[in-house]
Design a protein around this motif. Structure first.
Motif, short mmCIF file in Angstrom:
data_model
loop_
_atom_site.label_atom_id
_atom_site.label_comp_id
_atom_site.label_asym_id
_atom_site.label_seq_id
_atom_site.Cartn_x
_atom_site.Cartn_y
_atom_site.Cartn_z
N GLU A 38 -7.78 -1.14 -14.03
CA GLU A 38 -7.29 -2.43 -13.52
C GLU A 38 -7.61 -2.57 -12.04
OE1 GLU A 38 -3.18 -5.11 -13.41
OE2 GLU A 38 -3.10 -2.98 -13.97
N GLN A 39 -7.46 -1.49 -11.29
CA GLN A 39 -7.78 -1.53 -9.87
C GLN A 39 -9.28 -1.75 -9.66
OE1 GLN A 39 -6.28 2.28 -8.78
NE2 GLN A 39 -4.14 1.59 -8.63
N GLY A 73 -5.42 -7.95 -4.69
CA GLY A 73 -5.22 -9.31 -5.18
C GLY A 73 -5.88 -10.35 -4.30
N PRO A 93 -0.73 -6.10 1.08
CA PRO A 93 -0.02 -5.53 -0.07
C PRO A 93 -0.84 -5.60 -1.34
CG PRO A 93 0.85 -7.70 0.48
CD PRO A 93 -0.12 -7.34 1.57
N ALA A 94 -0.68 -4.60 -2.18
CA ALA A 94 -1.36 -4.55 -3.48
C ALA A 94 -0.35 -4.08 -4.53
CB ALA A 94 -2.56 -3.61 -3.42
N HIS A 95 -0.16 -4.86 -5.57
CA HIS A 95 0.80 -4.51 -6.63
C HIS A 95 0.19 -3.44 -7.53
CE1 HIS A 95 4.08 -4.93 -9.40
NE2 HIS A 95 3.24 -5.19 -10.41
N ASP A 96 0.87 -2.30 -7.64
CA ASP A 96 0.38 -1.17 -8.43
C ASP A 96 -1.03 -0.76 -8.00
OD1 ASP A 96 2.70 -0.98 -9.94
OD2 ASP A 96 1.97 -2.37 -11.47
N GLY A 100 2.64 0.17 -1.54
CA GLY A 100 1.97 -1.08 -1.83
C GLY A 100 0.54 -1.16 -1.36
N ARG A 101 -0.11 -0.02 -1.07
CA ARG A 101 -1.49 -0.04 -0.63
C ARG A 101 -2.43 0.09 -1.81
NH1 ARG A 101 -2.28 0.47 4.75
NH2 ARG A 101 -4.27 -0.46 4.19
#
Length: 706
Positions: A481-482, A439, A432-435, A473-474
């Motif tokens: 930011e990414q 992480g 999962p990755a937020h926005d 969530g990918r």
């Protein structure tokens, strides 16, 4: 039981002897259309394991065979004036006529009547008058055709022509010769079948067959039992350096194409098929006689052990079908290798020899090493020298005599990017990755892969836009930011391991209207800038070493006919990606061509991307239909990569990365044989090769990794 056996070849005779020995009360009759001394062909090959099985089942049969057996341990590969020998194989052969004589004697000892010169044409009558009818009547089985609606056979004919001959040449090994002809390569399969004689099979493509003059030499018709003498004369001249003055002769020898026989069922009521009547496997991996005798043993045992005929026939098929299926897959790979041998004639002789010996995928690098450590050591040294890797030891007479690392641990230069080994890890689990920001879990996921020993780590799917994600969530790469999140991952990999890391960019949603395609290309270009950290539109530098355009999923690539859009996107990425860093493309032939066709189209696709500047083509294999028309649950994961590397120019103009359920233990075989340059594998162990320098006693090896 009353048992009728149709076919007095090795399978039928061996079954009859075994079932009578297991229960003398059985009444057995064999029908054979040929005379006792009438047989076609020459030697039949039996492994040491097969001979041990015959001895356990009926020592008297092996006692009859033993004086006629020719044994060998080596396989010789003759190519471009070189000879490479691999030992430890353990095979034997004898003349087919001698084997039939031994089995006829055994049947006579057991009181089994063999009706030579009698063809059993009324199978219905035999089935009504007997408890079991065993059809051992060969690849052209009349019984199989009589009940085709029940057996549901398929027969696929190979593309090469071959002819089976005998010679007075004395051999002490199984010998492969690859000959140059005006129409391409021809191959000789030869092996001893007695003390002073050998079997020689010449096989060549249709174009080579015509170019060599066989089409005009072959008579339009041959009488039964007659050999093609004019072709034999041409072959004798073609093989004069092999024959060394010895005679070449025929025995009903004529040009054939190999038929691969498969049946959906092997029994109908009380009628059962064995041997070539039920299945065939190409002569390049062994003898159909061996398979027929193994079938005979299984059927005889089950008829004596099971409570009734129906259960016995079901148990026989259940026992033998998995082994036959595995062997037929290997035979298909071997047959196709020889049918396309011209694809590999650019290889160096050492690599060609390894490729030939491992062509069926049943013999691996590790298997070769167990059988003949000297052969693999020489191959390792050659590969290390070609790869620019380290070989530790002295030199003598210009030859490096030291030890080399296994092939998968040899370095590789991808464009200008130096990789410490040939292992690639590309985790595809749902992290999962937020926005869309990677992480801690992504760092652990990819950082752990780098620490585990991979030379190259590839991310999972990374979206170039918020609407083109591979799932909720990918991760993405469409914001600063990414990019910063990815920089953290990249820095960890670079700081704590010698691995390199690449990003897989894709768009996993619908293409949208035509005017949206330009926006999509701009999104890919922007993501590429962020991945590299170049240009005014990318102030945040992720710093990836490699970029891979994902055309294996979604809308970027589904067929050769829809290639324009992926190529346009590739051009947009190429324009902004640094020239000194590799740019690859990921394709999925099995997704594009689910029916197993289109291999030539995949080769053209690879060449299209290479012409646009692709440094690597990453080929993702998957389940596909068998090219003989049957479902194949166990495809060769490197088959498409092999085709692209050795036909499309991969390995010279671009690198080929193979993936698709490839085990770490397979990588040595694949890269040493030249089927791919790099392999995507499951995560290696933590015994990273750079943690154990050469000379350290507990240095990791490929065998430990497997």
């Amino acid at each position: 039981m009353r048992i009728a056996v149709i076919g007095g070849g090795p399978g039928g005779l061996y079954f009859s002897a075994l079932v009578r020995q297991l229960d003398p009360g059985h009444e057995i009759t064999v029908w054979e259309r040929n005379a006792p001394d009438e047989t076609f062909g020459f030697g039949v090959v039996l492994s040491d394991q097969a001979l041990s099985g015959i001895e356990r089942a009926d020592p008297a049969v092996l006692s009859e065979m033993r004086p006629m057996l020719a044994h060998w341990d080596d396989i010789d590969v003759h190519y471009r004036g070189t000879t490479f020998t691999a030992g430890g194989n353990g095979f034997a052969a004898m003349s087919r006529a001698g084997l039939l004589l031994a089995l006829q004697r055994r049947c006579a000892q057991l009181g089994i009547p063999v009706r030579h010169g009698s063809e059993a044409t009324d199978v219905d009558a035999l089935a009504a008058d007997h408890d079991v009818v065993v059809a051992a009547d060969g690849a052209n089985s009349l019984v199989r055709e009589r009940y085709a609606e029940a057996f549901r056979p398929t027969v696929r004919t190979g593309t090469c022509r071959y002819i089976w001959l005998g010679t007075d040449l004395e051999l002490d090994s199984f010998t492969f010769h690859v000959l140059d002809t005006p129409g391409g390569a021809a191959q000789v399969h030869a092996y001893p079948d007695a003390r002073h004689t050998s079997t020689l099979i010449l096989e060549l493509s249709e174009s080579a067959w015509h170019a060599a003059g066989f089409a005009t030499a072959t008579p339009p018709r041959l009488a039964p039992g007659e050999s093609d003498e004019r072709s034999i004369g041409i072959i004798a001249e073609l093989c004069k350096d092999i024959l060394n003055g010895q005679k070449l002769y025929g025995n009903n020898s004529r040009w054939l194409r190999f038929p691969t026989v498969r049946c959906d069922a092997w029994s109908r009521g009380n009628v059962v098929l064995i041997g070539d009547a039920a299945h065939t496997a190409h002569f390049s991996i062994g003898s159909g006689t061996k398979l027929a005798m193994e079938d005979a043993l299984a059927l005889a045992r089950n008829l004596c052990e099971q409570p009734h005929t129906e259960a016995a026939l079901a148990a026989y098929e259940a026992e033998r079908r998995p082994a036959i299926g595995s062997l037929q897959r290997a035979a298909r790979a071997s047959r196709e290798w020889f049918e396309n041998v011209d694809r590999y004639t650019h290889q160096e002789p050492q690599q060609f020899a390894v490729n030939l010996l491992t062509r069926s995928r049943r013999v691996s690098y590790a298997g070769l090493r167990r059988r003949d450590p000297g052969f693999t050591a020489r191959a390792e040294r050659w590969f290390a020298d070609a790869a620019g890797g380290a070989v530790v030891g002295d030199t003598a007479g210009g030859e490096v005599c030291g030890e080399a690392s296994p092939p998968m641990l040899q370095p590789f230069t991808l464009g200008r990017l130096e990789l410490v080994n040939r292992l690639v890890v590309s985790p595809d689990s749902r992290v999962p990755a937020h926005d869309g920001v990677p992480g801690d879990l992504e760092l652990v996921h990819l950082g752990g892969a780098a620490l585990g020993g991979a030379g190259l780590v590839l991310t999972g799917p990374v979206a170039v836009s918020a609407t083109g994600g591979a799932g909720p969530g990918r991760a993405g790469l469409y914001s600063g930011e990414q990019a910063a999140g990815w920089r953290r991952v990249v820095d960890f990999v670079h700081t704590h391991s010698p691995a390199r890391i690449g990003v897989r960019l894709g768009h996993y949603g619908p293409d949208g209207p035509a005017e949206a395609l330009g926006e999509l290309r701009r999104a890919f270009a922007a993501a590429a800038r962020r991945a590299a950290g170049t240009g005014p539109g990318a102030p945040d530098a992720a710093g990836f070493d490699l970029l891979e355009l994902d055309c294996a999923h979604g809308s970027l690539g589904t067929s050769y006919g829809r290639l324009r859009h992926p190529l346009d996107v590739f051009d947009a990425v190429r324009a902004v990606w640094p020239d000194e860093r590799p740019l690859g493309v990921r394709i999925s032939p099995a997704r594009w061509f689910p029916d197993g066709d289109g291999v030539d189209a995949v080769v053209r696709i690879a060449n299209e991307f290479a012409a646009r500047g692709a440094t690597a083509v990453h080929v993702c294999a998957g389940p596909r239909a068998d090219r003989d028309g049957c479902a194949d649950p166990d495809p060769d994961p490197d088959a498409y990569a092999d085709r692209i590397r050795n036909q499309a120019g991969g390995g010279s103009t671009f690198a080929v990365i193979a993936s698709g359920s490839i085990r770490v233990s397979d990588v040595d075989t694949i890269v040493l044989a030249g089927r791919a340059d790099l392999c995507v594998v499951d995560r290696p162990t933590m015994n990273s090769p750079w943690r154990f320098p050469r000379g350290t006693p507990d240095r990791a090896t490929s065998q430990e990794w497997s």
